[in-house]
Write an enzyme that holds these catalytic residues in place. Structure first.
Site, PDB file in Angstrom:
ATOM      1  N   ARG A   1     -13.330  -7.662  -3.307  1.00  0.00           N
ATOM      2  CA  ARG A   1     -12.531  -7.395  -1.778  1.00  0.00           C
ATOM      3  C   ARG A   1     -12.326  -5.975  -1.547  1.00  0.00           C
ATOM      4  O   ARG A   1     -11.597  -5.585  -2.336  1.00  0.00           O
ATOM      5  CB  ARG A   1     -11.740  -8.316  -1.451  1.00  0.00           C
ATOM      6  N   VAL A   2     -13.104  -5.220  -0.468  1.00  0.00           N
ATOM      7  CA  VAL A   2     -12.581  -3.988  -0.184  1.00  0.00           C
ATOM      8  C   VAL A   2     -11.641  -4.130   1.062  1.00  0.00           C
ATOM      9  O   VAL A   2     -12.180  -4.585   2.234  1.00  0.00           O
ATOM     10  CB  VAL A   2     -13.786  -3.300  -0.164  1.00  0.00           C
ATOM     11  N   GLY A   3     -10.573  -3.393   1.197  1.00  0.00           N
ATOM     12  CA  GLY A   3      -9.888  -3.424   2.375  1.00  0.00           C
ATOM     13  C   GLY A   3      -9.846  -2.190   3.183  1.00  0.00           C
ATOM     14  O   GLY A   3     -11.031  -1.498   3.079  1.00  0.00           O
ATOM     15  N   ASP A   4      -8.974  -1.867   3.856  1.00  0.00           N
ATOM     16  CA  ASP A   4      -8.854  -0.788   4.694  1.00  0.00           C
ATOM     17  C   ASP A   4      -9.021   0.798   4.177  1.00  0.00           C
ATOM     18  O   ASP A   4      -9.396   1.596   4.516  1.00  0.00           O
ATOM     19  CB  ASP A   4      -7.936  -0.610   5.733  1.00  0.00           C
TER      20      ASP A   4
ATOM     21  N   GLY B   1      -4.886  -5.388   5.932  1.00  0.00           N
ATOM     22  CA  GLY B   1      -6.092  -4.541   5.900  1.00  0.00           C
ATOM     23  C   GLY B   1      -7.115  -4.568   6.898  1.00  0.00           C
ATOM     24  O   GLY B   1      -7.857  -3.983   7.486  1.00  0.00           O
TER      25      GLY B   1
ATOM     26  N   THR C   1       1.043  -1.064   0.025  1.00  0.00           N
ATOM     27  CA  THR C   1      -0.081  -0.007   0.127  1.00  0.00           C
ATOM     28  C   THR C   1       0.976   1.168   0.122  1.00  0.00           C
ATOM     29  O   THR C   1       2.065   1.041   0.414  1.00  0.00           O
ATOM     30  CB  THR C   1      -0.683  -0.066   1.587  1.00  0.00           C
TER      31      THR C   1
ATOM     32  N   THR D   1      -0.427   1.400   6.453  1.00  0.00           N
ATOM     33  CA  THR D   1      -0.301   0.301   5.697  1.00  0.00           C
ATOM     34  C   THR D   1       0.019  -1.003   6.555  1.00  0.00           C
ATOM     35  O   THR D   1       0.245  -1.040   7.738  1.00  0.00           O
ATOM     36  CB  THR D   1       1.174   0.422   4.877  1.00  0.00           C
ATOM     37  N   GLY D   2      -0.608  -2.418   5.811  1.00  0.00           N
ATOM     38  CA  GLY D   2      -0.438  -3.555   6.674  1.00  0.00           C
ATOM     39  C   GLY D   2      -1.507  -4.392   6.192  1.00  0.00           C
ATOM     40  O   GLY D   2      -2.105  -4.367   5.433  1.00  0.00           O
TER      41      GLY D   2
END
Lengths: 309, 309
Positions: free
Chosen positions: A197-200, A223, A169, A220-221
């Site tokens: 898929r939707v992440g953070d 999600g 990210t 970052t990391g």
């Protein structure tokens, strides 16, 4: 010594393969410098973070824009967000395809609609209406991302590779000469994720938060872990309670580890221009520009400084 | 008197037309009772909130599931989320079409994937893989929603109608006999929204948050405003700092008004079973069940109580 303007960028937390370390470090330094030039010329914090993240999206080394990881099906679906600390205005796109610079589309969502987030085909439709050209999906895909995708489809997939894949990210936080604060985050998401898929990243408070009164965070990391603890807003709550950027960042990352065993990293600024880049993954490529100096690092407490030419 | 179990539901904040008041009130009471029966039988807080929200989705009076408002193009795109306070696990869907019960699909995202949110066509794909039947879009559309959609397309659209249209959403928070806490929120979104618009609902910390240590919140109101202040997580931060459910809810709503001129409402519980339904819109249909009694109201400080038969 804190001073304005300042910009801090990251290129993702995780395990960066040795062969890609120098490219990652060069990429974040270049992005920080470009954002800083913009800020010194009187550009807004928003202009600077979008400029920096655009360069990181265009750089195939990072998991955002060109170079994004692939979904299970081998496609590229990207998420991005911007937030303006003056007004709490924000714009985001999720699961968007065939766009070179999702961060710029996120900014258009903020500037040109009454909404905060557009997803998937609706986001593409909006991009067309705004005259943003659709790019060939192949132009976003690198040989490296295909190699990692294939590797992770195989039954003996290497979990370290997988783990690393969760971590890319890119993002930036900045304070401009007027004291306005902004942040931007962009990602290809998680390696071999399900389609849709939707992440953070496009989720306000998770993948970004900026408030002129408090500061800004770009994380970052992993999600899903970042989402469970709304990491960006959490760190700003700690700062609201009087913690320094460093204390707040470390408390937020420790909380994420304690509650949901998640790893990652953040870049954080406060209104005075105090900044920090912190992570509890093995590495995070980061760079900051302030007071004519470029700061950067990748491992643990590593912190190099040099004059900006 | 606080006691466990407890469930509190809402049917959306805004201006409810006089002719629909009794249906709205009956709907939230029925949903609270159904969730309470589930909790008294030893059901989990998660089971209870999904049960209650499913009933509200099936009820065409509310802007969720059947009865959802329409997008600019006359389609139905729905958002939903669930969150489990034991583990901070969550599942959400955004901009999903042709699904009768988005809240149940959100729960499957939590239970059956490693992700927290699936969007649009990816969410539909997942629904098919889970054996969830696709419904005819017409089955989700009511004459009332078509009337409102047409009215808002006309050049002399009534801003009050428009405003009201921003406000529908249904949700529930509960604490079960074991002290576990959960919440669920579901919506058709904002009247005449752009296709692909994602509001606060599927965004963790905005449209829902649950933590066994703190409590749970399900909000309703102007989605973009809720997002800018991450309303659900904000209220739980106030509770973490020692505020009561009522103080925290009022502080959160006041903050949203002060910072971004947003109106809405919330239902909130804490681990002891203290609960509140608060709003700064004209109305919010709400109901709560606790200690054999049903509580409900719709205007300002209105609070009726009767025994649950």
């Amino acid at each position: 010594m804190a001073s304005l303007p300042v910009i801090v960028v990251h290129g993702g937390a995780g395990n960066i393969p040795r062969a890609r370390e120098s490219m990652s470090s060069a990429g974040v330094r270049e992005a920080a410098k470009a954002g800083y030039v913009c800020l010194q010329a009187g550009g807004s914090a928003m202009d600077a973070v979008v400029e920096a993240v655009t360069l990181l999206e265009n750089n195939p080394t990072f998991n955002a824009g060109r170079g994004s990881v692939l979904t299970q099906k081998g496609t590229v679906e990207m998420d991005a967000i911007v937030m303006d600390g003056r007004t709490l205005a924000s714009g985001a796109v999720s699961a968007v395809r065939r766009i070179a610079n999702p961060v710029q589309l996120a900014r258009l969502v903020m500037d040109k609609t009454s909404h905060l987030c557009l997803t998937a085909e609706g986001a593409s439709q909006f991009a067309r209406n705004m005259g943003i050209p659709e790019v060939q999906e192949e132009s976003l895909i690198t040989e490296y991302s295909i190699m990692r995708w294939r590797k992770n489809l195989s039954p003996d997939a290497n979990p370290v590779e997988s783990h690393m894949g969760k971590m890319g990210t890119v993002g930036a936080v900045a304070v401009d000469l007027q004291g306005n604060i902004a942040c931007a985050t962009s990602t290809g998401g998680m390696l071999n994720k399900m389609e849709g898929r939707v992440g953070d990243t496009p989720c306000i408070g998770c993948g970004a938060y900026a408030d002129n009164k408090l500061g800004a965070v770009s994380p970052t990391g992993h999600g899903e872990a970042i989402m469970k603890v709304t990491l960006s807003r959490l760190i700003l709550f700690y700062m609201e309670q009087g913690k320094s950027v460093r204390e707040a960042a470390d408390m937020g990352l420790a909380y994420m580890w304690d509650r949901v065993q998640g790893r990652g990293g953040v870049v954080v600024v406060d209104p005075k221009g105090e900044w920090v880049a912190r992570f509890n993954s093995l590495q995070m490529a980061w760079a900051a520009a302030q007071g004519g100096q470029l700061h950067y690092g990748m491992y643990g407490e590593e912190h190099f400084t040099r004059d900006i030419q």
